[in-house]
Design an enzyme around this catalytic site. Structure first.
Site, PDB file in Angstrom:
ATOM      1  N   SER A  14      -3.467  -9.600   6.600  1.00 52.31           N
ATOM      2  CA  SER A  14      -3.060  -8.212   6.795  1.00 52.31           C
ATOM      3  C   SER A  14      -2.688  -8.063   8.263  1.00 52.31           C
ATOM      4  CB  SER A  14      -4.233  -7.299   6.434  1.00 52.31           C
ATOM      5  OG  SER A  14      -4.001  -6.023   6.969  1.00 52.31           O
ATOM      6  N   ASP A  40       0.823  -1.221   0.000  1.00 53.96           N
ATOM      7  CA  ASP A  40       0.000   0.000   0.000  1.00 53.96           C
ATOM      8  C   ASP A  40       0.853   1.264   0.000  1.00 53.96           C
ATOM      9  OD1 ASP A  40      -2.156  -1.665   0.218  1.00 53.96           O
ATOM     10  OD2 ASP A  40      -2.466  -1.326   2.362  1.00 53.96           O
ATOM     11  N   ASP A  84      -8.192   2.985  11.119  1.00 57.96           N
ATOM     12  CA  ASP A  84      -6.924   3.722  11.147  1.00 57.96           C
ATOM     13  C   ASP A  84      -6.972   5.048  10.400  1.00 57.96           C
ATOM     14  OD1 ASP A  84      -5.676   1.933  12.793  1.00 57.96           O
ATOM     15  OD2 ASP A  84      -4.952   0.686  11.149  1.00 57.96           O
TER      16      ASP A  84
HETATM   17  N1  ARG Z   1      -9.106  -3.843  14.351  1.00 54.29           N
HETATM   18  C1  ARG Z   1      -7.976  -3.272  14.969  1.00 54.29           C
HETATM   19  C2  ARG Z   1      -8.129  -1.791  15.138  1.00 54.29           C
HETATM   20  O1  ARG Z   1      -8.926  -1.209  14.489  1.00 54.29           O
HETATM   21  C3  ARG Z   1      -6.680  -3.647  14.302  1.00 54.29           C
HETATM   22  C4  ARG Z   1      -6.517  -3.268  12.866  1.00 54.29           C
HETATM   23  C5  ARG Z   1      -5.135  -3.611  12.464  1.00 54.29           C
HETATM   24  N2  ARG Z   1      -4.906  -3.678  11.081  1.00 54.29           N
HETATM   25  C6  ARG Z   1      -4.525  -4.785  10.407  1.00 54.29           C
HETATM   26  N3  ARG Z   1      -4.177  -4.641   9.172  1.00 54.29           N
HETATM   27  N4  ARG Z   1      -4.511  -5.958  10.938  1.00 54.29           N
HETATM   28  O2  ARG Z   1      -7.464  -1.180  15.911  1.00 54.29           O
END
Ligand code: ARG
Length: 404
Positions: A173, A14, A123
Site C-alpha cells: 500500500s 478503495d 489519515d
Molecule cells: N504512516 C504514515 C502516516 O501515517 C504513512 C501512511 C501512508 N499510507 C500508506 N498507504 N502507505 O502518515
C-alpha cells in the site's frame, strides 16, 4: 437522489469501490476530486476512470506549489520528523486535501465528504478533523471504515459492479507526494524481515549507487531552501531536483517502527531523499546562527509540532502558535550548506552564513585567540560546585555504610 457527495479520489481500488457504494447505499451523486501534490501521472486517464466508474464530475487540482510553500516549508523550518524519523509526507498532505475537498463541496453544493480511509490508520483522523473544522455542516462518509470491508470483499464488490480495477497485483500500500513515498503492508507487515529492494522507486539500493561522491550546495533564506548549486529555483523544482540527486545516491530510505495514533504499532518504509537531505542541512545551519538556548528549546517545540501534525491536528491553534515561535527563529537562518552525497549518506561538510555566531578568534587554538583562559578557572570552580559537594557527601556516606 438525496444530493451530491464529494469523494477524495485516487483511482485505486478503495476509492473506485467508494464511488459505486455511495451511489448505491446513499442514493447520491458522486463528484470525485484528486489533488495533485506530486503523485499524479496521467490527469486524463484519471478523469476517464472516474467517469467510467460513475461519477457525475471529476476535478484534478494541481496544488504542488501550495503544498510545498504552505505545508512543506513550515515543516522544514520545524525540522519536522515524527518520532525523530518520519518526515511527515503523508501527514502534511492530508489537511491540504481536506481543505480542497471542502472548497469543492461548497462550490458543488454537496452535503457530504467521502474518503476511502480505513478505520485503522491516521489519515481518517487527519481528513475528518480538518473537514469538520472547516465546515461543520458537512457529513463524512467512509465506506471502508463503516462496513469494515476487507480487500477481498472490495475486489468482489468491484467485480460484481463492473468496476474496472488494475490487474497488476498490488503488493504494497503506497502513498506518495513531493515530500516522500510511504510504503506499507504486504511483506512489510513482518517487522523482523528486511524490506526487499522492490519497495524502492526514488532511492537507489545502496549496492547500486555510484562509487564517486557528489556535492550539493543548498542555500537557505528565512529558513527555507532557495537555490541548489548556485541556481535559484522555486520550491517544487528544488524538491524534485534534490529528490532526484539524493535518491540517486541511495539517500532517504527510512525503515520505521511507528506508533500510530489509534494505538497500533506499524512498520513503514519511507523514501524521502529531499526531506532527509534538506532537514539535515537546515538543522546544521540553525546550529551556526542560533544560540544554544534557542536550539535546545526549539527542539522541544519541534517534537510537539511534529506530533500535532502527525496526529491530524493541523487546525489546532497550538500548531499555529508553535509556527509563530518557529518563524521568529528563522529570520537569520540564511546561508549556504554543502552536503556530500555518498552511499546512502547525506553529510554536511561545510556551512556559512552572514549571521554566523561562530567566532574563530574565540575558537582558535592559535596565538591569535582572544579567549582569556584565566577566566575558566573561576568558571569551572563554580560550575561544578554543587555536584562536587554532593558527590563527596555521598562518597563519605557510602564508606560509612560499608564499615557498618
Ligand atoms: N504512516 C504514515 C502516516 O501515517 C504513512 C501512511 C501512508 N499510507 C500508506 N498507504 N502507505 O502518515
Amino acid at each position: 437522489m438525496k444530493g451530491k457527495v464529494v469523494l477524495a479520489y485516487s483511482g485505486g481500488l478503495d476509492t473506485s469501490v467508494a464511488v459505486k457504494w455511495i451511489q448505491e447505499k446513499y442514493d447520491s451523486e458522486v463528484v470525485t476530486v484528486t489533488l495533485d501534490i506530486g503523485q499524479v501521472d496521467d490527469v486524463g486517464e484519471l478523469k476517464e476512470k472516474s467517469c467510467k466508474t460513475g461519477s457525475v464530475a471529476h476535478y484534478t487540482i494541481n496544488a504542488q506549489k501550495e503544498f510545498i510553500e504552505d505545508y512543506v516549508f513550515p515543516s522544514i523550518k520545524a525540522n519536522g520528523l515524527y518520532e525523530g524519523k518520519y518526515p511527515l509526507g503523508t501527514a502534511l498532505g492530508r489537511p491540504l486535501i481536506a481543505a480542497k475537498l471542502v472548497e469543492v463541496a461548497n462550490k458543488e453544493g454537496c452535503y457530504a465528504i467521502a474518503h476511502g480511509c480505513t478505520g485503522k490508520g491516521n489519515d481518517q483522523v487527519r481528513l475528518d478533523v480538518t473537514v469538520q473544522a472547516l465546515n461543520p455542516k458537512l457529513k463524512i462518509i467512509a465506506p471502508i471504515r463503516e462496513c469494515n470491508l476487507t480487500r477481498d470483499q472490495e475486489v468482489e464488490y468491484a467485480k460484481s459492479h463492473g468496476i474496472p480495477i488494475s490487474h497488476k497485483a498490488r503488493k504494497y500500500s503506497i502513498d506518495q507526494n513531493l515530500w516522500g513515498r510511504a510504503i506499507e503492508g504486504g511483506p512489510l507487515e513482518d517487522p523482523s524481515i528486511e524490506a526487499s529492494n522492490d519497495v524502492l522507486e526514488w532511492s537507489k539500493p545502496v549496492e547500486d549507487t555510484p562509487n564517486e561522491s557528489e556535492y550539493l550546495e543548498l542555500e537557505f533564506h528565512g529558513g527555507v531552501p532557495v537555490s541548489v548549486n548556485g541556481k535559484k529555483m522555486g520550491g517544487v523544482e528544488l524538491v524534485n531536483l534534490v529528490n532526484h540527486k539524493a535518491g540517486s545516491h541511495g539517500i532517504g530510505v527510512i525503515d520505521h517502527l511507528e506508533d500510530r495514533l489509534v494505538g497500533i504499532k506499524s512498520r513503514e518504509v519511507y523514501e524521502a531523499p529531499a526531506a532527509v537531505t534538506i532537514i539535515e542541512a537546515h538543522k546544521d545551519l540553525e546550529k551556526l546562527v542560533l544560540t544554544r538556548n534557542q536550539v535546545e528549546f526549539k527542539a522541544i517545540v519541534e517534537q510537539r509540532w511534529a506530533w500535532l501534525v502527525y496526529s491530524g491536528l493541523w487546525v489546532d491553534p497550538l500548531r499555529v502558535n508553535l509556527n509563530n515561535f518557529i518563524d521568529s527563529t528563522q529570520k537569520k537562518v540564511e546561508g549556504k550548506v554543502k552536503i556530500k552525497l555518498f552511499k546512502g549518506n547525506a553529510g554536511v561538510v561545510s556551512r556559512s552564513s552572514p549571521y554566523s555566531l561562530y567566532d574563530s578568534e574565540l575558537a582558535t587554538y592559535s596565538s591569535s585567540s582572544t579567549f582569556n583562559q584565566k577566566t575558566a578557572e573561576g568558571f569551572t570552580d563554580l560550575w561544578g560546585l554543587s555536584s562536587r559537594v554532593a558527590h563527596n557527601v555521598n562518597f563519605e556516606k557510602s564508606k560509612e555504610d560499608d564499615t557498618d
